[in-house]
Each structure stands twice: as structure tokens, then as C-alpha cells.
Scaffold this motif. Structure first.
Motif, PDB file in Angstrom:
ATOM      1  N   UNK A   1       0.828  -1.213   0.000  1.00  0.00           N
ATOM      2  CA  UNK A   1       0.000   0.000   0.000  1.00  0.00           C
ATOM      3  C   UNK A   1       0.860   1.261   0.000  1.00  0.00           C
ATOM      4  N   UNK A   2       1.894   1.267   0.849  1.00  0.00           N
ATOM      5  CA  UNK A   2       2.773   2.441   0.888  1.00  0.00           C
ATOM      6  C   UNK A   2       3.499   2.618  -0.436  1.00  0.00           C
ATOM      7  N   UNK A   3       3.872   1.550  -1.093  1.00  0.00           N
ATOM      8  CA  UNK A   3       4.592   1.651  -2.371  1.00  0.00           C
ATOM      9  C   UNK A   3       3.705   2.282  -3.443  1.00  0.00           C
ATOM     10  N   UNK A   4       2.455   1.865  -3.520  1.00  0.00           N
ATOM     11  CA  UNK A   4       1.569   2.373  -4.562  1.00  0.00           C
ATOM     12  C   UNK A   4       1.130   3.818  -4.301  1.00  0.00           C
ATOM     13  N   UNK A   5       1.256   4.312  -3.082  1.00  0.00           N
ATOM     14  CA  UNK A   5       0.880   5.694  -2.813  1.00  0.00           C
ATOM     15  C   UNK A   5       2.099   6.535  -2.419  1.00  0.00           C
ATOM     16  N   UNK A   6       3.258   6.111  -2.911  1.00  0.00           N
ATOM     17  CA  UNK A   6       4.490   6.817  -2.541  1.00  0.00           C
ATOM     18  C   UNK A   6       4.524   8.239  -3.087  1.00  0.00           C
ATOM     19  N   UNK A   7       3.700   8.548  -4.104  1.00  0.00           N
ATOM     20  CA  UNK A   7       3.655   9.918  -4.615  1.00  0.00           C
ATOM     21  C   UNK A   7       2.821  10.817  -3.715  1.00  0.00           C
ATOM     22  N   UNK A   8       1.857  10.216  -3.009  1.00  0.00           N
ATOM     23  CA  UNK A   8       1.061  10.997  -2.061  1.00  0.00           C
ATOM     24  C   UNK A   8       1.764  11.135  -0.711  1.00  0.00           C
ATOM     25  N   UNK A   9       2.473  10.095  -0.311  1.00  0.00           N
ATOM     26  CA  UNK A   9       3.256  10.119   0.928  1.00  0.00           C
ATOM     27  C   UNK A   9       4.621   9.512   0.634  1.00  0.00           C
ATOM     28  N   UNK A  10       5.648  10.286   0.828  1.00  0.00           N
ATOM     29  CA  UNK A  10       6.997   9.831   0.484  1.00  0.00           C
ATOM     30  C   UNK A  10       7.334   8.535   1.228  1.00  0.00           C
ATOM     31  N   UNK A  11       8.077   7.673   0.553  1.00  0.00           N
ATOM     32  CA  UNK A  11       8.478   6.395   1.119  1.00  0.00           C
ATOM     33  C   UNK A  11       9.997   6.304   1.071  1.00  0.00           C
TER      34      UNK A  11
END
Length: 407
Positions: free
Chosen positions: A217-227
Motif C-alpha cells: 500500500x505504501x509503495x503504490x501511494x508513494x507519490x502521495x506520501x513519500x516512502x
């Protein structure tokens, strides 16, 4: 005229109290209610009850699985697996993790009583679990929502687990601390907490699945929340650690007993209380399929109806976690945990009365029931919690004389 200012001042004074005090007051009130229920169940315990006419709170605290934890503390784990007359592996200590058993032994040393130690560990861990639970929900929820959800947890249908010799309250403490760390992106504490969870009670493999889904989940939304790379390393390493810890107990059992299937055979031995021929190897998800056939045949509708009901139940729970507005407001992390743990249960468990106890780790869902701010709704949920708690205590402790009355 003096009543109105007093009525307004009580909530203000309550809100001014530190969270630890407010949660402590609610927890104490819930424990008094549970104690009253236990006393009532003891009074109603008759000659046909498992505990007889002389039952008391002391017997209830040390009942059921508490006896196994005590046995672990006193005798450790068998190097030779006990067998039934039919030559099958019998119920034994390998089904119970060591931390709760030995911690209770340590705390009970000044009293020369494992039971007193278990009661103290359970009670204290339960309070801190509720406090961390409140803090976990406060990340995204209003104070009143978090407070009511914590009260539902402390007074819920399975709240007796905060007062008897079970490892659930200690596991909840580790779990809520770990979930709080994930929600706040503070991963360092999880390295210890995963180990503590893994050797307190089965379920850390569900946390491994949760970390895997969370990382995706974090990988697919890394543009919304930096990873950052640092977080990626933490998530992957923690997932690997949870997987390693989750399977390690099987390895320890195999090494000590010399039987590679010692742990799984031990777990399956409990299944024979319902299915006499449950002597085959472990097959993931087979327990619920067998359970659907067993229960719906026993109830009358038949196995086919059971299979359909199981499928519909799975779809209903999935829809709840995906689409129900109040559940969605809990946040993705808590929803992923609930989904992961339910998939884990579906994979490893045979459904029977203990299923309700095993659902306690999805307690973050209490937050969804606490969101509607209507006093009628919240008091109604609380009343349902207390009624359910009495029903559970009366059946599992006051009666406990039927195959479906096992907590």
C-alpha cells in the motif's frame, strides 16, 4: 438553578483529567462489572456445571487455558509428545507460548502463587492495552470516539479476558503498541514487539501478512506520501522477522521432540474434540470448510448450506472492511490489520466457541462502532457489550457443561 452549572462542569472536569486517569477510571468500572458477573455466575453454578456448586472467582481465574499456562510454568514443554490410546498426539503444552506463563510465574513469586501472578499480569496488561488503544485511535479520531471505543473494549462481551489467566490482554498490549508504531511511522519499537507477540500467543504470522500488505500500500501511494529507503528497509526487515518468529515455534518443537510435525499435530489434537477423524495433516483454510460442514450438518440445513454461508460471510466481512464508511475512517493501517488477522484465522482455525475469543485482536474495529455521537447509540452499544459479557461468563464459566461452552 444550581444544577445546570454543575451539569456543565462535570464534562469539563472529566476532559481536564489526564488520559491515563480517565482510561483508568473506565477500566476500573469495567472490571467491577466483570467481577459482579463472575460472582453471579459462581452463585448460579450448579451440580451439572464443570465447576460444581463450590465454584468461585478463584476457580474461574485459573480455569480453562489458564491451567495449561500454569502447567507450562511448572513443567515446561515435553520432549516426548503424549499420545492418546489410539496413538495420536494428545493435547499438550506446545500449543501455548511461554512468555505469559513464565511472566506470571515471576510476578507470583512473592505470593508463592502462579494464579495471583497471572491475575496481576492480566489485569495490569489489560489497563495498559486499553491506554495504548486509546492513544492509537486518537491519531485520527475525536477524543470522545476514542474514549467510547476504549470503554467498549474494556467492557465488551469478552472483557473477562482482562481478569482471567489467558494471554490475550498481554498480547493486545504488544499488538496495540506495534500498530501505534506503524500508524505513527515509528518502526524501531517493532523489532522487540514482534518477538514479544510471537512468544505470547499465536498470531504474529498475521502481523507478517499485515506488514506485507502495508508495504505494498505504501509503495503504490508513494507519490502521495513519500516512502524513504529507510522505511522500506524497516518494513521489509520487520516482515521477515515476523515470518521468522511465526514459524520458529514449530522449529523449536521439532528440535526438542524430534518430531518435525510436533506443533501442528498438537494444534490438530484440539480439533478432534469436534471432528473425531481430524488426524490428517494441516491444510490451510481446511478448518473453516470442515467447520461449515460440521456445524450446518449438526444444526440441520446440511453441508452445502454451510459452504454457501461461509462464502457469503467472507464476502460480507470483505465488504465491511472495504466500504463501510465508519470502518474506512479508522484508517488503512487498522483495516489492513483486521483483514490480515481474519485471513490468518480463516487459514489456521477450526470454528467453534473459542472463535469469539480469537477475534479479540480485531478490537480496533470498536472504533467504528464508537463514531456515531448519539448518546442513545453509544449507550445502546455499551448495554449490548454488558449483556454479551454476562452471557459469555454465565455460559463459559457458570455452566461450561456443553461442547459449545468452551472459551
Amino acid at each position: 438553578m444550581a444544577v445546570e452549572p454543575l451539569r456543565r462542569s462535570v464534562p469539563r472536569h472529566w476532559e481536564m483529567l489526564p488520559a491515563a486517569v480517565r482510561i483508568g477510571i473506565l477500566y476500573l468500572a469495567a472490571r467491577l462489572a466483570t467481577t459482579a458477573f463472575l460472582i453471579g455466575a459462581a452463585e448460579l453454578s450448579g451440580p451439572e456445571s464443570r465447576w460444581g456448586t463450590q465454584a468461585g472467582i478463584g476457580e474461574f481465574v485459573l480455569a480453562w487455558d489458564a491451567q495449561w499456562y500454569w502447567f507450562v510454568a511448572v513443567n515446561g514443554y515435553p520432549a516426548t509428545l503424549p499420545l492418546t490410546d489410539a496413538g495420536q498426539v494428545a493435547e499438550n503444552q506446545w500449543a501455548f507460548m511461554p512468555i505469559y506463563a513464565y511472566l506470571s510465574q515471576l510476578v507470583g513469586l512473592p505470593f508463592d502463587s502462579w494464579g495471583i501472578g497471572a491475575f496481576i499480569v492480566t489485569l495490569v496488561a489489560g489497563y495498559f492495552a486499553c491506554l495504548v488503544f486509546y492513544r492509537l485511535l486518537r491519531v485520527r479520531q475525536h477524543r470522545s470516539t476514542a474514549t467510547w471505543a476504549t470503554l467498549f473494549l474494556a467492557a465488551g462481551p469478552l472483557a473477562v479476558l482482562f481478569q482471567v489467566g489467558y494471554a490475550e490482554s498481554l498480547f493486545l498490549l504488544w499488538l496495540f503498541l506495534a500498530l501505534d508504531g506503524v500508524v505513527r511511522r515509528r518502526y524501531g519499537r517493532l523489532y522487540l514487539l514482534i518477538v514479544l507477540m510471537g512468544y505470547t500467543r499465536p498470531g504474529v504470522l498475521a502481523f507478517a501478512l499485515f506488514l506485507g500488505l502495508y508495504g505494498i500500500w505504501r509503495w503504490f501511494r508513494r507519490r502521495q506520501e513519500s516512502l524513504p529507503v529507510r522505511e522500506i528497509v524497516h518494513i521489509v526487515t520487520l516482515g521477515a522477522l515476523a515470518t521468522l518468529v511465526g514459524f520458529s515455534w514449530q522449529f523449536f518443537a521439532a528440535i526438542i521432540t524430534g518430531d518435525p510435525g510436533a506443533y501442528l499435530a498438537t494444534e490438530l489434537s484440539w480439533r478432534r474434540n469436534w471432528i473425531a477423524d481430524a488426524s490428517g495433516g494441516f491444510i490451510p483454510f481446511d478448518g473453516f470448510v470442515q467447520g461449515a460442514e460440521f456445524w450446518f450438518t449438526a444444526w440441520g440445513p446440511g453441508a452445502v448450506v454451510g459452504y454457501v454461508a461461509l462464502g457469503l460471510a467472507v464476502l460480507a466481512v470483505a465488504a465491511l472492511l472495504l466500504f463501510e464508511p465508519h470502518v474506512r475512517r479508522l484508517g488503512v493501517e487498522l483495516r489492513l490489520w483486521a483483514a490480515s488477522y481474519l485471513v490468518y484465522l480463516l487459514a489456521v482455525f477450526f470454528p467453534q466457541s473459542s472463535l469469539f475469543r480469537l477475534l479479540v485482536p480485531v478490537s480496533p474495529l470498536w472504533g467504528a462502532l464508537a463514531m456515531p455521537r448519539s448518546w442513545v447509540w453509544r449507550l445502546g452499544v455499551l448495554a449490548a457489550c454488558l449483556i454479551g459479557q454476562w452471557w459469555w461468563i454465565y455460559n463459559m464459566y457458570g455452566l461450561a457443561n456443553a461442547y459449545w461452552q468452551i472459551p
